[in-house]
Design a protein around this motif. Structure first.
Motif, PDB file in Angstrom:
ATOM      1  N   SER A 403      -1.313  -2.047  25.307  1.00 33.02           N
ATOM      2  CA  SER A 403      -1.503  -3.053  24.269  1.00 33.02           C
ATOM      3  C   SER A 403      -0.652  -2.696  23.065  1.00 33.02           C
ATOM      4  O   SER A 403      -0.315  -1.527  22.854  1.00 33.02           O
ATOM      5  CB  SER A 403      -2.972  -3.145  23.874  1.00 33.02           C
ATOM      6  OG  SER A 403      -3.159  -4.016  22.791  1.00 33.02           O
ATOM      7  N   VAL A 404      -0.297  -3.743  22.288  1.00 27.42           N
ATOM      8  CA  VAL A 404       0.461  -3.513  21.065  1.00 27.42           C
ATOM      9  C   VAL A 404      -0.445  -2.907  20.000  1.00 27.42           C
ATOM     10  O   VAL A 404       0.058  -2.342  19.010  1.00 27.42           O
ATOM     11  CB  VAL A 404       1.100  -4.818  20.559  1.00 27.42           C
ATOM     12  CG1 VAL A 404       2.125  -5.322  21.561  1.00 27.42           C
ATOM     13  CG2 VAL A 404       0.048  -5.871  20.303  1.00 27.42           C
ATOM     14  N   PHE A 405      -1.781  -3.048  20.176  1.00 28.74           N
ATOM     15  CA  PHE A 405      -2.750  -2.437  19.250  1.00 28.74           C
ATOM     16  C   PHE A 405      -3.419  -1.274  19.968  1.00 28.74           C
ATOM     17  O   PHE A 405      -3.866  -1.423  21.109  1.00 28.74           O
ATOM     18  CB  PHE A 405      -3.808  -3.443  18.802  1.00 28.74           C
ATOM     19  CG  PHE A 405      -3.256  -4.654  18.103  1.00 28.74           C
ATOM     20  CD1 PHE A 405      -2.846  -4.581  16.768  1.00 28.74           C
ATOM     21  CD2 PHE A 405      -3.120  -5.870  18.765  1.00 28.74           C
ATOM     22  CE1 PHE A 405      -2.338  -5.702  16.125  1.00 28.74           C
ATOM     23  CE2 PHE A 405      -2.615  -6.971  18.111  1.00 28.74           C
ATOM     24  CZ  PHE A 405      -2.222  -6.907  16.803  1.00 28.74           C
ATOM     25  N   SER A 406      -3.481  -0.163  19.319  1.00 26.45           N
ATOM     26  CA  SER A 406      -4.111   1.014  19.932  1.00 26.45           C
ATOM     27  C   SER A 406      -4.915   1.758  18.865  1.00 26.45           C
ATOM     28  O   SER A 406      -4.575   1.727  17.680  1.00 26.45           O
ATOM     29  CB  SER A 406      -3.060   1.935  20.550  1.00 26.45           C
ATOM     30  OG  SER A 406      -2.171   2.422  19.556  1.00 26.45           O
ATOM     31  N   LEU A 407      -6.019   2.411  19.328  1.00 28.42           N
ATOM     32  CA  LEU A 407      -6.885   3.215  18.441  1.00 28.42           C
ATOM     33  C   LEU A 407      -6.840   4.662  18.895  1.00 28.42           C
ATOM     34  O   LEU A 407      -6.716   4.943  20.097  1.00 28.42           O
ATOM     35  CB  LEU A 407      -8.334   2.726  18.471  1.00 28.42           C
ATOM     36  CG  LEU A 407      -8.633   1.362  17.827  1.00 28.42           C
ATOM     37  CD1 LEU A 407      -8.476   0.252  18.853  1.00 28.42           C
ATOM     38  CD2 LEU A 407     -10.046   1.326  17.232  1.00 28.42           C
ATOM     39  N   ASP A 408      -6.911   5.525  17.928  1.00 27.44           N
ATOM     40  CA  ASP A 408      -6.860   6.934  18.294  1.00 27.44           C
ATOM     41  C   ASP A 408      -8.140   7.377  19.015  1.00 27.44           C
ATOM     42  O   ASP A 408      -8.125   8.242  19.864  1.00 27.44           O
ATOM     43  CB  ASP A 408      -6.626   7.802  17.048  1.00 27.44           C
ATOM     44  CG  ASP A 408      -7.698   7.605  16.001  1.00 27.44           C
ATOM     45  OD1 ASP A 408      -8.405   6.580  16.075  1.00 27.44           O
ATOM     46  OD2 ASP A 408      -7.861   8.460  15.103  1.00 27.44           O
ATOM     47  N   ARG A 409      -9.272   6.767  18.684  1.00 26.24           N
ATOM     48  CA  ARG A 409     -10.547   7.100  19.346  1.00 26.24           C
ATOM     49  C   ARG A 409     -11.241   5.793  19.699  1.00 26.24           C
ATOM     50  O   ARG A 409     -12.141   5.336  18.977  1.00 26.24           O
ATOM     51  CB  ARG A 409     -11.427   7.957  18.429  1.00 26.24           C
ATOM     52  CG  ARG A 409     -10.975   9.402  18.339  1.00 26.24           C
ATOM     53  CD  ARG A 409     -11.769  10.196  17.343  1.00 26.24           C
ATOM     54  NE  ARG A 409     -11.416   9.835  15.964  1.00 26.24           N
ATOM     55  CZ  ARG A 409     -11.901  10.436  14.886  1.00 26.24           C
ATOM     56  NH1 ARG A 409     -12.779  11.418  15.018  1.00 26.24           N
ATOM     57  NH2 ARG A 409     -11.510  10.059  13.672  1.00 26.24           N
ATOM     58  N   PRO A 410     -10.784   5.187  20.809  1.00 27.45           N
ATOM     59  CA  PRO A 410     -11.367   3.878  21.152  1.00 27.45           C
ATOM     60  C   PRO A 410     -12.838   3.954  21.561  1.00 27.45           C
ATOM     61  O   PRO A 410     -13.550   2.964  21.500  1.00 27.45           O
ATOM     62  CB  PRO A 410     -10.490   3.405  22.298  1.00 27.45           C
ATOM     63  CG  PRO A 410      -9.955   4.647  22.896  1.00 27.45           C
ATOM     64  CD  PRO A 410      -9.778   5.620  21.782  1.00 27.45           C
ATOM     65  N   CYS A 411     -13.314   5.137  21.992  1.00 27.93           N
ATOM     66  CA  CYS A 411     -14.749   5.300  22.334  1.00 27.93           C
ATOM     67  C   CYS A 411     -15.188   6.668  21.878  1.00 27.93           C
ATOM     68  O   CYS A 411     -14.364   7.594  21.759  1.00 27.93           O
ATOM     69  CB  CYS A 411     -14.987   5.095  23.822  1.00 27.93           C
ATOM     70  SG  CYS A 411     -14.232   6.348  24.892  1.00 27.93           S
ATOM     71  N   GLY A 412     -16.477   6.797  21.663  1.00 21.81           N
ATOM     72  CA  GLY A 412     -17.011   8.072  21.210  1.00 21.81           C
ATOM     73  C   GLY A 412     -18.487   7.942  20.824  1.00 21.81           C
ATOM     74  O   GLY A 412     -19.140   6.923  21.058  1.00 21.81           O
ATOM     75  N   VAL A 413     -18.960   8.996  20.213  1.00 25.53           N
ATOM     76  CA  VAL A 413     -20.370   9.059  19.766  1.00 25.53           C
ATOM     77  C   VAL A 413     -20.354   9.200  18.259  1.00 25.53           C
ATOM     78  O   VAL A 413     -19.711  10.114  17.713  1.00 25.53           O
ATOM     79  CB  VAL A 413     -21.113  10.241  20.405  1.00 25.53           C
ATOM     80  CG1 VAL A 413     -22.568  10.279  19.906  1.00 25.53           C
ATOM     81  CG2 VAL A 413     -21.077  10.141  21.913  1.00 25.53           C
TER      82      VAL A 413
END
Length: 1722
Positions: A403-413
């Motif tokens: 994707s052109v958009f990305s997150l450094d931590r897309p999932c977590g607690v």
């Protein structure tokens, strides 16, 4: 010796004692044979023979052992029967510790039991040993009683006891046990000597005391039985549930809490809390724990592992309950019931808790990257926060790799209460505008959406920059249906006016009519609805799609070989009316790519793309998400856009792909995961959606792919259905279902992992539509107890929500029933499975039965258009309105006497005989009666206090009302208690005053603990004081008056005797003060003794105390005392230290009617006047300060003791012709005679001031008073006016101190005062009985009266009284002699007898006669009766005769003093009187002859004076002198008994005028002797029935009486022989001589006789008028009455008894023994 009873067990053996004194001691050693110790000999108590056979001898040995420390000797006798024998008896000697064996031979001759004994004899007594031979027989031994432990009803307790076969045979036994006991085993068999343990089990069903007998049958052919007493106690258990303070937070405080609150618990976690079940009883209580039964099956979030247990007595059982909530935001309620054994008691424990989950929020819901050039990247920050303390699992549903958009931590607690800053990167691949709406999934929370948008420019293509306002306009335009047109068309329509712009800048169609509806606005949809209603996962969509791609998800499956993978055809459809361009985002390094990357699609057309899969290696998993953006082609350059409002963002296309390259024989990677999924969907109403989340964590190190087969479970929607999870990551799923009914439905979802069927996890969930189900207590019936009309009856009624959803309830009551019926609360919210108790109030308004109906409507808390609005339930209510009354069990309650100021409590029992409960309010009315001012007592506060003025009495019950009375006055209290029934309109006393009904009456009398001085006497130095003078000295009348007064508040400062002062002279708070004057006496004389008789004439016990100053002073340390004392304090300290004043006893208690004597004394050891304040304290009563005072004078001092300086004469009426003489007493308290003289100067002055009228006249202005006696000064007070007169008169004492006495007198007008004159009332005749309890030490006689008041008497008359002298001694006779002090008293007072002897226990009557003569006078005479013990008087006379005889001999005797007349002489005896024989015994003969004429000691009249204490030397000198002389014997000191005689004499004229009615008492009518009616009455009395004593008569008297009855001589003629008696013979001769004369002579003689009788009558009348004759008759009657009184006092006749007639007088006809025959008629 006690023999063993046949058939008894072994432990009942005992011995028989042959002689008294035999003491048996049991040996401490345990052996088979029971041994005893008899006077130091230890021997077996019994010898037994068992198992013997006929014809054979059996020998047993009896061992005797000496256990004493001395040698023992004994003998024995052989057995008395021939079946037991031993060696021939011979003496036995046993040294200490030695033993002797005595063989006993048993020789049976028949088969029976034998018994004999061997008797041993010692010096101390005998003892025996029993010899017993028994037959073989069965015998069981077990305890007589078994006590079982205390047991709860329906519980079980047990105990064991041994059963032993002590017989000789094998025994079979069987038990018969009454319920609730039973034996284990209940039957069995025992060999001889064997035993078994039997268990008794007790299982009661009723709480009571059990004492039953269980029977044991045993034996062979002949059954025997023995019983055992089973005792047990059964009690009901009582369990209470207690929740600790912290665990019951939010619950109403109380000692026991039955609500366990878990609070808010994080979802998915388990919390455990404990409650305590307390056992309040003394028995162990078994119980079981049950959960409340619900009509619907549900998943319980509360659990308890303990289903049953036992709570120890007075102990507790800890119960652990766990709470594991599953649904966030759900309130959970459950009920656990603790049921005791037998279901006797049920205690409900309510558990509540709620579930909390994470609260995650984004700080911003859009990220704007503005524009960047192609090939560049831009990073922005997105903050995410969790404000809850529950950790949150989050996941952004975007594949950052493609994707052109990305997150450094897309999932977590996201931990609790933390904030995380995420980095979002924008890397465009094409020069277009980018927009993607990304969902953020949170476990246990609804999803959140965020908009990522930005614009990419290249050198050639420069699209319009997408901004946030464009997104807002786009959503509004979408709602209005304008986004399916490209921007160029919209611009033309805008120019043409077909479109308009609203105030926000969005496009809208122009309204056709100005009043048309406003244009539609965009509203943010529910995130869960937006998530599922996307048109892909569900057939429904919020808005129709502009561009769609198919398929959205695809599984390539197994792609082996790698180079033969078929491409996936991908279809993209343009649903708009403009040309669009689709550009796919290339993913470098991915095995998936789309071809072509960019393609234009005409309006309403589709275009085909191919997805190529090019795997790089075998046995691997592949998964990716392809991203593409579709946009209007016209937006490629900003120059094509004419209106900013027509810019439309691009649409994101996402395709999920997965594949694997596992070869067929290769096993796929085993997934390592954790799945968190609920078991039940959250509750929802039917036909509504319900959602839940599911968490899948990849705990392994390899990729996990997943897919959900939606076709296998079409009722559940799952999103996402497929995808992949990177190692260490997690996937959040959302599940949705739509229950259509209330039936529970099971859903099974297959979740396949890693594209392998073997790794399929079946997820089971249940769902159910929750209906509006409400449970009504009692099947919808509510019954009220009968209620009083106008009052309210309240009952708690419970409704329960039987669903998992909250519901709102509302009660509806018919308008006509609203005044009768009410409920609280009328509306509210019921949490899931919560039961709520509501208060129903029933208020009947008439006497009838009621049948009412109420409805409750329930609905959901958040009503949904699909769900039903509400459901109604009917409640049937039954009640009754009745009338009732209250009554008291005792309508009159008498509390008796209550101490003033004290409390007395009692209970009033109220009875309600009706069928309804009654609420009452009590009122009290007080009435005070007695000698008081009604106006004053009317304002007194209420002296009765009700503990509860309000209350409620159940139907057919009673209530106890505690009342407390505290009377404040010594009066009679009456309290009327009334009641009124409380109604809502009448709630207080004011409103119920008209409806009050009488209930009961309570009476009490306020009393003081008081006493009075009933009598007083003196002794010692005060023995010469008269009673009247003694009463005046001690102010006893005033003291009695004070004791009768009401209490003052200051007297109750200290209710009981208390040490309350630190001063030597304590302060006194009483207003009552008076003097206790002990008079005067010379120094060294006997102490002045005064005996007071205290009598409790009241009705309550009296505790009294004489408190000296030292008794009221608190003990303090020496350093705290004042070292300097005042003279007054030193004076009191000297008196108390030397005990000059004493009281014995100083305190005591008098019961009602009880009397007690108190002795007060004053010692005359120091010259002067002694003063001491003594507090007379009555507990809870009066305080009176008594000033003790006494005077001690010198021996030669002439002293008159004046008790007061004022004297009050008796008031005299003005105009009295003969004023009475009044007396003023003077007491000589010294040892010398006193001469006194009254100075009359002031009296003369008063006379001159009153016209020479002698107002005060002193008749004896001078005189002499012997020591220790009382003298009198006679006065006449004659007032002229009705006023007070006073005069100060000096009285001079010759050789002593003079005194100035103020004499006061009051004259009053008789016409004004009337008949209530003081003089006539004071001197009313009365007597004052004496008391035998008031005696001085050594007193042997008492007088029956101590004072006689003869009242008002006329002059020259005689008044008499009878007094008894009682000898109270049991063994000694007494001699008495009456003494009259003055000569004047001797003239007017006569006593008979004047002296005499009274035997022990005898009473002598003494007649006191007062005959006033002369002028009118007041008489106050002190008669003194001297009483001697006869023995002491006889001894005195004997000693006096010896002394006088010795005195005569001494006059002629002389003493020879030559020294050479004899040998050595012995010294004389120092004794005054020594025996002659005693002295001559040791002398030679010549000396003995001379000793015969030895001179006696000098005779002297030298009585020893009474010396004061401390003069010891003078006593020694006198004793030495007395040893040399023979003192004349002194007469014994008499006991003086005082009798006061008071009277007032009047002249006859004054008496007749003042006391006319009393005049006949003193003057006898002389005409009575001549009254013929009196004579007839006397004659008729002779004809009355004969009393019983008339039978005892002599024969001669009977004949004389008969002659009188037969005589015909008139009474007046027959009276002449009484005056002139003649001899019968002479009278006979005269009659014989005159009988032959003629008639003339006879008539002459008759005439002479008549004249003679007439002369005699005249003489008789003249004699009867003579005073001497009247005095003689009066004396005769007086003696007759005195004799009758004496006989009555001795019990010879009872004056009050009615005469008993036992025989009639005989008629004359019956006295003829030989009656004459009747005359013949011939």
């Amino acid at each position: 010796m006690l023999a063993q009873a046949h058939g008894e067990p072994q432990n009942s053996d005992s011995f028989r004692k042959l002689c008294c004194g035999c003491v048996r001691k049991l040996s401490t050693r345990k052996a088979k044979k029971k041994k005893g110790v008899f006077w130091g000999i230890e021997v077996a108590e019994t010898l037994r023979w068992r198992g013997w056979e006929l014809g054979k001898e059996m020998i047993k040995h009896l061992i005797l052992k000496n256990v004493h420390e001395k040698t023992q000797k004994l003998s024995y006798r052989c057995p008395s029967t021939r079946f037991f024998f031993t060696v021939f008896p011979q003496p036995i000697t046993l040294s200490p510790g030695m033993s002797l064996t005595l063989p006993i031979v048993f020789r049976p001759t028949e088969k029976r039991e034998y018994e004999d004994s061997v008797c041993f004899k010692k010096a101390e007594g005998e003892f025996s040993v029993t010899l017993r031979a028994t037959l073989p027989h069965p015998c069981l031994s077990f305890p007589a009683t078994v006590q079982l432990p205390i047991c709860a009803v329906y519980n079980v307790t047990e105990t064991t006891f041994p059963v032993r076969n002590i017989g000789d045979l094998v025994t079979v036994f069987a038990w018969e046990t009454p319920s609730p006991f039973y034996m284990i085993p209940d039957c069995g068999m025992l060999n001889p000597g064997a035993e078994c343990m039997v268990k008794v089990v007790f299982q009661p069903k009723v709480a009571m005391v059990y004492d039953v007998a269980a029977t044991c049958w045993f034996g062979g052919e002949e059954k025997q039985k023995r019983t055992i007493q089973l005792k047990a106690l059964a009690k009901y258990p009582y369990l209470r549930v207690s929740v600790t303070e912290e665990e019951a937070e939010g619950i109403q405080a109380g000692k026991f809490r039955d609500v366990l609150c878990f609070g808010s618990v994080p979802v998915g976690t388990t919390v455990e809390k404990c409650v305590e079940i307390f056992n309040m009883s003394v028995v162990d209580a078994p119980c079981r724990i049950e959960r409340a039964k619900d009509p619907l099956v549900r998943d319980h979030v509360f659990s308890c592992d303990v289903s049953h247990g036992v709570v120890p007595a007075k102990g507790k059982l800890v119960l652990c309950i766990r709470f594991q909530p599953q649904t966030v935001g759900e309130h959970s309620t459950d009920y656990f019931t603790i049921i005791s054994a037998g279901c006797l008691l049920q205690t409900v424990l309510k558990v509540v808790g709620s579930c909390k989950g994470p609260l995650v929020s984004l700080h911003q819901y859009s990220v704007d990257f503005d524009w960047i050039n192609l090939g560049e990247s831009l990073m922005e920050t997105l903050k995410i926060s969790n404000i809850s303390d529950v950790p949150a699992y989050y996941q952004f549903d975007i594949d950052g790799r493609g994707s052109v958009f990305s997150l450094d931590r897309p999932c977590g607690v996201l931990e609790g209460t933390t904030t995380l800053a995420l980095k979002v990167t924008f890397r465009p691949t094409h020069p277009i505008s980018y927009h993607r709406r990304v969902v953020c999934l949170v476990h246990h929370q609804e999803p959140m959406y965020v908009d990522f948008f930005g614009t990419c420019h290249s050198d050639i293509a420069k699209p319009a920059i997408l901004q946030a306002r464009h997104l807002s306009w786009y959503r509004t335009n979408t709602v209005r249906g304008l986004t399916f047109y490209p921007p160029d068309i919209l611009s033309v329509m805008l120019k043409d006016g077909k479109l308009q712009m609203d105030e926000k800048g969005a496009l809208m169609l122009p309204p056709e009519i100005p009043q048309d509806k406003p244009p539609k606005e965009y509203f943010e949809a529910n995130s869960m609805t937006e998530y599922f209603y996307d048109g892909v996962s569900s057939d429904l969509a919020l808005f129709p799609p502009h561009v769609s791609v198919s398929p959205r998800e695809y599984d390539f499956g197994c792609c082996v070989p790698l180079h033969k993978v078929e491409p996936l055809p991908l279809c993209v459809t343009n649903h708009t009316k403009g040309k669009i361009t689709v550009a796919w985002t290339p993913s470098h390094g991915s095995a998936f790519r789309v071809s072509p990357e960019i393609c234009d699609i005409p309006p309403l057309k589709s275009s085909a793309f191919r997805v190529l899969f090019q795997p790089a290696q075998l046995n691997s998993l592949y998964a990716a998400e392809l991203e593409g953006f579709a946009f209007y082609k016209v937006l490629r350059h900003y120059s094509n856009i004419e209106e900013d409002a027509t810019i439309c963002p691009s649409w994101c296309l996402a395709v999920r792909l997965r594949a694997h390259t596992y070869e067929a024989e290769r096993e796929h990677f085993i997934p390592q995961y954790i799945l968190d999924v609920p078991k039940v969907f959250p509750p929802a109403a039917p036909n509504t959606d319900t959602y839940c989340s599911m968490l899948l964590l990849n705990t392994g190190t390899s990729l996990i792919t997943f897919s959900v087969n939606q076709a296998a479970c079409p009722s559940v929607l799952v999103k996402p259905c497929s995808g992949h999870i990177i190692p260490g990551g997690h996937q959040i799923f959302f599940l949705s279902t739509h229950p259509v009914n209330t039936t529970s439905q099971q859903h099974v979802l297959p979740l396949q992992l890693n594209s392998y069927p073997g790794y399929t996890k079946e997820i089971a969930l249940r769902s159910c539509g929750e209906s509006l189900l409400l449970l009504l207590e009692g099947d919808g019936n509510l019954y009220f107890k009968p209620a009083y009309i106008g009052t309210s009856s309240t009952r708690m009624y419970t409704i329960k929500n039987c669903t998992r959803l909250p519901m709102v309830f509302t009660w509806k009551i018919h308008q006509s029933d609203s005044k009768i019926l009410s409920v609280s609360p009328t509306a509210g919210i019921l949490q899931p499975y919560e039961a709520m108790a509501q208060a129903w109030t029933f208020t009947p308004d008439k006497e009838t039965k009621y049948l009412l109906r109420a409805m409750v409507f329930v609905r959901r808390k958040s009503p949904d258009p699909v769900s039903p609005k509400s459901v109604g339930y009917a409640l049937r209510i039954v009640g009754e309105g009745v009338l009732g009354t209250i009554r008291a069990q005792k309508e009159h309650l008498d509390l008796g006497n209550v101490l003033v100021g004290d409390l007395q409590s009692c209970s009033v029992v109220l009875l309600n005989d009706g069928i309804c409960s009654l609420k009452y309010i009590l009122s009290v009315e007080q009435q005070i009666t007695g000698p008081c001012d009604p106006e004053e007592v009317r304002s007194d506060p209420l002296a009765l206090e009700l503990e509860q003025a309000r209350g409620m009495i159940p139907a057919r019950s009673k209530a106890f009302v505690q009342i407390t009375v505290r009377p404040a006055r010594r009066l009679h209290y009456t309290w009327s208690i009334k009641y009124a029934i409380c109604t809502p309109t009448a709630t207080d006393l004011a409103s119920t005053k008209e409806e009050q009904q009488p209930l009961c009456c309570i009476v009490a009398t306020g009393v003081y603990p008081t006493f009075c001085i009933a009598d007083a006497c003196s002794a010692g130095s005060a023995s010469g004081l008269s009673k009247l003078h003694l009463w005046r000295l001690f102010s006893l009348d005033t003291l009695n008056e004070y004791l009768e007064r009401d209490l003052t508040p200051s007297e109750l400062t200290y209710r009981v005797p208390t040490r309350h002062s630190t001063c030597l002279i304590p302060p006194v708070y009483t207003p009552h003060l008076l003097d206790f004057n002990f008079g005067a006496a010379p120094i060294g004389s006997e102490p002045t003794l005064v005996m007071l008789l205290l009598a409790n004439k009241g009705v309550v016990p009296v505790e009294w105390a004489f408190l000296f100053p030292s008794d009221q002073k608190m003990d303090v340390e020496h350093w705290a005392e004042d070292a300097e004392f005042s003279p007054h304090e030193l004076h009191q300290m000297r008196i108390q230290d030397n005990q000059l004043f004493s009281v014995s006893p100083k305190s005591g208690k008098l019961l009602p009617g009880q009397e007690e004597s108190v002795q007060l004394s004053h010692r005359h050891d120091f010259i002067g006047t002694d003063h001491l304040p003594v507090l007379l304290k009555v507990s809870y009563g009066h305080e009176i300060l008594l000033n003790f005072s006494g005077v001690t004078v010198e021996q030669d001092q002439r002293y008159i003791h004046f008790a007061s300086t004022k004297h009050f004469f008796t008031p005299i009426a003005i105009g009295t012709s003969h004023p009475p003489t009044q007396l003023y007493e003077l007491y000589n308290g010294g040892a010398m005679p006193v001469m006194f003289e009254v100075q009359l100067d002031n009296i003369v002055r008063i006379q001159e001031e009153n016209f020479q009228h002698p107002v005060f006249a002193c008749l004896t202005p001078r005189g002499e008073i012997p020591p220790g006696t009382t003298g009198h000064i006679e006065w006449i007070f004659s007032p002229l006016e009705a006023r007070m007169y006073l005069v100060d008169v000096p009285i001079h004492i010759l050789g002593g101190e003079s005194a100035l006495i103020t004499f006061q007198g009051i004259g009053y007008d008789l016409n004004t005062v009337g008949d209530t004159a003081t003089s006539s009332q004071v001197f009313s005749p009365s007597v004052f009985p004496g008391s035998t309890k008031l005696t001085v030490p050594g007193q042997a006689a008492t007088l029956s009266h101590h004072r006689i008041c003869l009242g008002n008497i006329p002059d020259c008359t005689k008044a008499s009284r009878l007094v008894f002298l009682n000898n109270i001694s049991e063994s000694k006779a007494v001699v008495f002699a009456w003494q009259i002090s003055t000569c004047k008293d001797k003239r007017v007072l006569q006593i008979a007898p004047e002296s005499g002897v009274v035997q022990p226990g005898e009473s002598i009557p003494c007649f006191i006669a007062l005959r006033p003569s002369g002028s009118a006078s007041f008489y106050s005479i002190d008669l003194v009766c001297e009483v001697y013990i006869q023995e002491s008087l006889v001894q005195y006379e004997r000693d006096l005769q010896e002394w006088e005889g010795a005195k005569e001999r001494q006059a002629v005797e002389f003493t020879i003093t030559e020294k050479d007349l004899g040998t050595k002489k012995k010294p004389k005896s120092p004794a005054g009187r020594s025996s002659d024989s005693a002295e001559t015994e040791n002398l030679p003969e010549s000396s003995a002859v001379i000793r015969k004429y030895k001179t006696l000691p000098p005779i002297k009249n030298h009585p020893m004076p009474n010396l004061p204490a401390g003069h010891f030397q003078r006593r020694l000198l006198l004793d030495k002198e007395a040893s040399r002389v023979w003192v004349k014997p002194e007469p014994p000191k008499p006991i003086l008994l005082h009798l006061g005689v008071t009277a007032r004499s009047y002249s006859i004229e004054d008496f007749y005028s003042n006391f006319t009615s009393e005049f006949p008492k003193y003057f006898l009518s002389r005409g009575l002797l001549e009254n013929t009616q009196f004579h007839d009455a006397v004659r008729r009395s002779l004809d009355e029935p004969i009393p019983y004593f008339s039978q005892f008569r002599c024969e001669e008297s009977a004949e004389l009486r008969d002659r009188r009855q037969c005589s015909t001589v008139p009474s007046r003629v027959s009276a002449s022989p009484d005056l002139y008696p003649e001899k019968d013979g002479e009278r006979k001769e005269t009659r014989q001589e005159t009988s032959p004369n003629n008639d003339l002579l006879e008539s002459w003689e008759r005439m002479s006789e008549i004249l003679h009788h007439e002369q005699l009558r005249e003489q008789k009348e003249m004699m009867s008028r003579q005073p001497a004759f009247g005095n003689l008759v009066e004396l005769l009657l007086e003696n007759t009455l005195q004799n009758i009184l004496i006989e009555a006092s001795r019990g010879e006749v009872v004056l009050t008894a009615r005469p008993r007639v036992i025989a009639l007088p005989p008629s004359p006809s019956r006295r003829i023994t030989n009656p004459a025959p009747p005359p013949s008629r011939a």
